[in-house]
Motif scaffolding. Structure first.
Motif, short mmCIF file in Angstrom:
data_model
loop_
_atom_site.label_atom_id
_atom_site.label_comp_id
_atom_site.label_asym_id
_atom_site.label_seq_id
_atom_site.Cartn_x
_atom_site.Cartn_y
_atom_site.Cartn_z
N THR A 164 0.83 -1.19 0.00
CA THR A 164 0.00 0.00 0.00
C THR A 164 0.87 1.25 0.00
O THR A 164 2.06 1.20 0.34
CB THR A 164 -0.91 0.04 1.23
OG1 THR A 164 -0.09 0.11 2.41
CG2 THR A 164 -1.78 -1.21 1.31
N ARG A 165 0.28 2.37 -0.37
CA ARG A 165 1.05 3.62 -0.45
C ARG A 165 1.74 3.94 0.87
O ARG A 165 2.91 4.33 0.90
CB ARG A 165 0.11 4.77 -0.82
CG ARG A 165 -0.39 4.72 -2.25
CD ARG A 165 -1.29 5.92 -2.51
NE ARG A 165 -1.75 5.96 -3.89
CZ ARG A 165 -2.50 6.91 -4.38
NH1 ARG A 165 -2.87 7.92 -3.60
NH2 ARG A 165 -2.89 6.88 -5.64
N SER A 166 1.02 3.79 1.97
CA SER A 166 1.61 4.15 3.26
C SER A 166 2.72 3.18 3.65
O SER A 166 3.71 3.56 4.27
CB SER A 166 0.54 4.18 4.35
OG SER A 166 -0.14 2.94 4.43
N ASP A 167 2.58 1.91 3.27
CA ASP A 167 3.61 0.93 3.60
C ASP A 167 4.88 1.12 2.77
O ASP A 167 5.98 0.83 3.25
CB ASP A 167 3.09 -0.49 3.40
CG ASP A 167 2.16 -0.93 4.52
OD1 ASP A 167 2.18 -0.29 5.58
OD2 ASP A 167 1.42 -1.91 4.32
N VAL A 168 4.74 1.60 1.54
CA VAL A 168 5.90 1.78 0.68
C VAL A 168 6.91 2.74 1.32
O VAL A 168 8.12 2.53 1.24
CB VAL A 168 5.48 2.31 -0.71
CG1 VAL A 168 6.71 2.78 -1.51
CG2 VAL A 168 4.76 1.21 -1.48
N SER A 169 6.42 3.77 2.00
CA SER A 169 7.32 4.75 2.63
C SER A 169 8.13 4.14 3.77
O SER A 169 9.13 4.72 4.20
CB SER A 169 6.52 5.95 3.16
OG SER A 169 5.68 5.57 4.24
N ARG A 170 7.72 2.96 4.24
CA ARG A 170 8.47 2.24 5.25
C ARG A 170 9.29 1.11 4.62
O ARG A 170 10.43 0.86 5.02
CB ARG A 170 7.48 1.66 6.29
CG ARG A 170 8.11 0.83 7.40
CD ARG A 170 8.97 1.67 8.30
NE ARG A 170 9.42 0.92 9.46
CZ ARG A 170 10.47 1.27 10.21
NH1 ARG A 170 11.14 2.36 9.91
NH2 ARG A 170 10.83 0.54 11.24
N VAL A 171 8.71 0.43 3.64
CA VAL A 171 9.35 -0.72 3.03
C VAL A 171 10.65 -0.33 2.34
O VAL A 171 11.70 -0.98 2.52
CB VAL A 171 8.40 -1.41 2.03
CG1 VAL A 171 9.16 -2.40 1.16
CG2 VAL A 171 7.27 -2.12 2.77
N VAL A 172 10.62 0.74 1.53
CA VAL A 172 11.81 1.10 0.75
C VAL A 172 13.00 1.45 1.65
O VAL A 172 14.11 0.92 1.44
CB VAL A 172 11.49 2.24 -0.24
CG1 VAL A 172 12.77 2.74 -0.92
CG2 VAL A 172 10.50 1.75 -1.29
N PRO A 173 12.86 2.31 2.67
CA PRO A 173 14.02 2.55 3.54
C PRO A 173 14.52 1.29 4.23
O PRO A 173 15.73 1.13 4.43
CB PRO A 173 13.49 3.58 4.56
CG PRO A 173 12.38 4.26 3.86
CD PRO A 173 11.75 3.20 3.01
N LEU A 174 13.61 0.38 4.60
CA LEU A 174 14.05 -0.84 5.28
C LEU A 174 14.86 -1.74 4.36
O LEU A 174 15.89 -2.28 4.77
CB LEU A 174 12.84 -1.59 5.84
CG LEU A 174 12.26 -1.07 7.15
CD1 LEU A 174 10.99 -1.84 7.53
CD2 LEU A 174 13.28 -1.17 8.27
N ILE A 175 14.39 -1.93 3.13
CA ILE A 175 15.15 -2.81 2.24
C ILE A 175 16.48 -2.18 1.86
O ILE A 175 17.49 -2.88 1.70
CB ILE A 175 14.34 -3.21 0.99
CG1 ILE A 175 13.97 -1.99 0.14
CG2 ILE A 175 13.10 -4.01 1.37
CD1 ILE A 175 13.27 -2.35 -1.18
N VAL A 176 16.51 -0.85 1.74
CA VAL A 176 17.78 -0.17 1.46
C VAL A 176 18.72 -0.32 2.65
O VAL A 176 19.93 -0.58 2.49
CB VAL A 176 17.54 1.31 1.13
CG1 VAL A 176 18.87 2.08 1.08
CG2 VAL A 176 16.80 1.46 -0.20
N ALA A 177 18.19 -0.17 3.87
CA ALA A 177 19.01 -0.29 5.07
C ALA A 177 19.60 -1.69 5.20
O ALA A 177 20.79 -1.86 5.49
CB ALA A 177 18.17 0.04 6.30
N LEU A 178 18.76 -2.71 5.00
CA LEU A 178 19.25 -4.09 5.09
C LEU A 178 20.30 -4.38 4.03
O LEU A 178 21.30 -5.05 4.29
CB LEU A 178 18.07 -5.06 4.96
CG LEU A 178 17.07 -5.04 6.13
CD1 LEU A 178 15.82 -5.84 5.79
CD2 LEU A 178 17.72 -5.59 7.40
N SER A 179 20.08 -3.86 2.83
CA SER A 179 21.05 -4.06 1.75
C SER A 179 22.37 -3.38 2.07
O SER A 179 23.45 -3.96 1.88
CB SER A 179 20.50 -3.52 0.43
OG SER A 179 19.33 -4.20 0.06
N GLN A 180 22.29 -2.16 2.58
CA GLN A 180 23.52 -1.42 2.88
C GLN A 180 24.31 -2.07 4.00
O GLN A 180 25.53 -2.16 3.94
CB GLN A 180 23.18 0.03 3.24
CG GLN A 180 24.40 0.92 3.40
CD GLN A 180 24.04 2.39 3.40
OE1 GLN A 180 23.19 2.83 2.64
NE2 GLN A 180 24.69 3.16 4.25
#
Length: 411
Positions: A353-369
């Motif tokens: 959902t739109r609201s979840d995307v704003s949380r999902v993207v930083p989390l996957i970027v953080a885990l990747s980094q």
């Protein structure tokens, strides 16, 4: 009909935001991502400290960034995107100056904390957060254009750092780049990042109200996912796929130049690495503009890694004996470099959902980094065995990335 006239008269501002975000990415990656390997070499030359010590500071730079980027949505809600972006640029600039002046190890690690904290406000999650309110259907094209600033940042800043340091010294070069970056980012924040579709009375993608587009773009409000994300197979496989893909990519890139030097020489190897960057831009742009709206984006990501796998297999099979095959292998590998960053946020766009995307993207970027911060070291261990071991390790991890993306389909 009259209420629609302001939107018809004003050109859609979203593409101006894309251009501004492109410039932001040039500085973000040029100073915060491609810079640390150069800082490492300069610090070692100036201080005589062990490479392992300075490498630990580089790792800290990326690990602290992972912690900060995971909390980027909260920071945006507290202070707003423009303020956080400018603060990030200031911290990154101060941190780089700290790298250039450090004369004790703790100075170096303090500088790494600042630079790592600052650069993620100009990195992958920040780019997505800035672009997302302006685009829905055209987001793949918009993100590909903005993320191309990351590749251009490497093309510009890798040689620029070397030239500036040679002519002015590391400290003065850091001050020149830092001041230029802060002034540019501050101007972009006032002119572009402070604007939103709601403020300007516009709609995502420049659509008109009668076209059925909601005037409310994806927001930075509190997401609904919460702890349930960690039990969501789509999220877990997306995070694993992005982390594995970037781990293989960054680990191989960290050693690819030095592996190619015996085959081509330094100058030709440098040109070939530049060719890989051009291929990355072409690959990202092509998918951004040509990928159908209804496409299965996990399949697209898997296909992109498939091209990289073919390139890596060619590098492994030739073992440096066939120069033409090596060139083709590097270029095929390069085609997927940009998509490793840009496709996961686009997958999140259609799966959450739109609201979840704003949380999902930083989390996957953080885990990747947090994961890829350790990649150069692990690939370095593989290289102590043999050069082919580097390519074999990359292949195994690339296959794991594809497996993760495919496992999450219909999850």
């Amino acid at each position: 009909m009259t209420s629609c006239q302001p939107s018809r008269i004003k050109p859609f501002f979203g593409w101006h935001v894309v251009a501004a975000t492109f410039v932001l990415a040039v500085f973000g990656w040029g100073v915060g991502f491609y810079g640390p390997p150069i800082y490492l070499q300069m610090v070692v030359q100036r201080t005589g400290w062990p490479v392992t010590l300075v490498s630990a500071a580089v790792t800290l730079h990326f690990l602290v960034g992972a912690i900060v980027v995971a909390n980027l949505p909260r920071l945006y809600r507290l202070a707003g995107v423009p303020a956080i972006t400018v603060i990030g640029a200031i911290l990154l600039a101060i941190g780089v100056v700290g790298w250039s002046l450090a004369d004790r190890p703790w100075h170096l690690f303090a500088a790494a904390l600042l630079s790592g904290t600052g650069w993620v406000a100009m990195g992958a999650a920040a780019v997505n957060a800035i672009i997302a309110p302006w685009f829905v259907r055209a987001r793949p094209a918009a993100l590909s254009m903005a993320y191309n600033g990351a590749s251009v940042g490497g093309v510009i800043f890798s040689p620029l750092w070397v030239v500036l340091i040679a002519s002015s010294g590391f400290a003065q070069a850091a001050v020149i780049v830092g001041i230029s970056m802060v002034l540019t980012v501050a101007a972009l924040s006032v002119v572009a990042f402070s604007k939103s579709p709601d403020v300007l009375g516009q709609f995502p993608d420049g659509a008109w109200p009668e076209q059925g587009m909601s005037p409310t773009a994806p927001s930075l409000t509190e997401p609904r996912g919460g702890a349930s994300l960690w039990r969501d197979r789509r999220f877990l496989t997306l995070a694993a796929g992005m982390a594995a893909g970037l781990f293989a990519q960054i680990g191989l890139l960290a050693h690819l130049f030095s592996i190619m030097v015996p085959v081509f020489g330094s100058k030709a190897a440098g040109l070939l690495m530049g060719g890989a960057t051009v291929a990355a831009i072409l690959g990202r742009t092509g998918i951004g503009w040509l990928m159908p709206v209804s496409a299965d984006r996990r399949l697209v990501a898997s296909a992109s890694y498939g091209v990289q796998i073919i390139g890596t297999l060619m590098l492994l099979a030739t073992d440096g004996e066939n120069a033409a095959a090596v060139v083709i292998g590097v270029l095929l590998f390069g085609l997927g470099i940009g998509n490793a960053t840009s496709l996961p946020p686009l997958i999140a766009q259609v799966e959450f959902t739109r609201s979840d995307v704003s949380r999902v993207v930083p989390l996957i970027v953080a885990l990747s980094q947090a994961t890829y911060a350790l990649a150069p070291a692990l690939f370095g261990i593989a290289r102590t065995i043999s050069d082919p071991a580097v390519f074999i390790l990359a292949l195994v991890i690339q296959f794991l990335a594809v497996l993760a993306f495919l496992t999450g389909r219909h999850g």
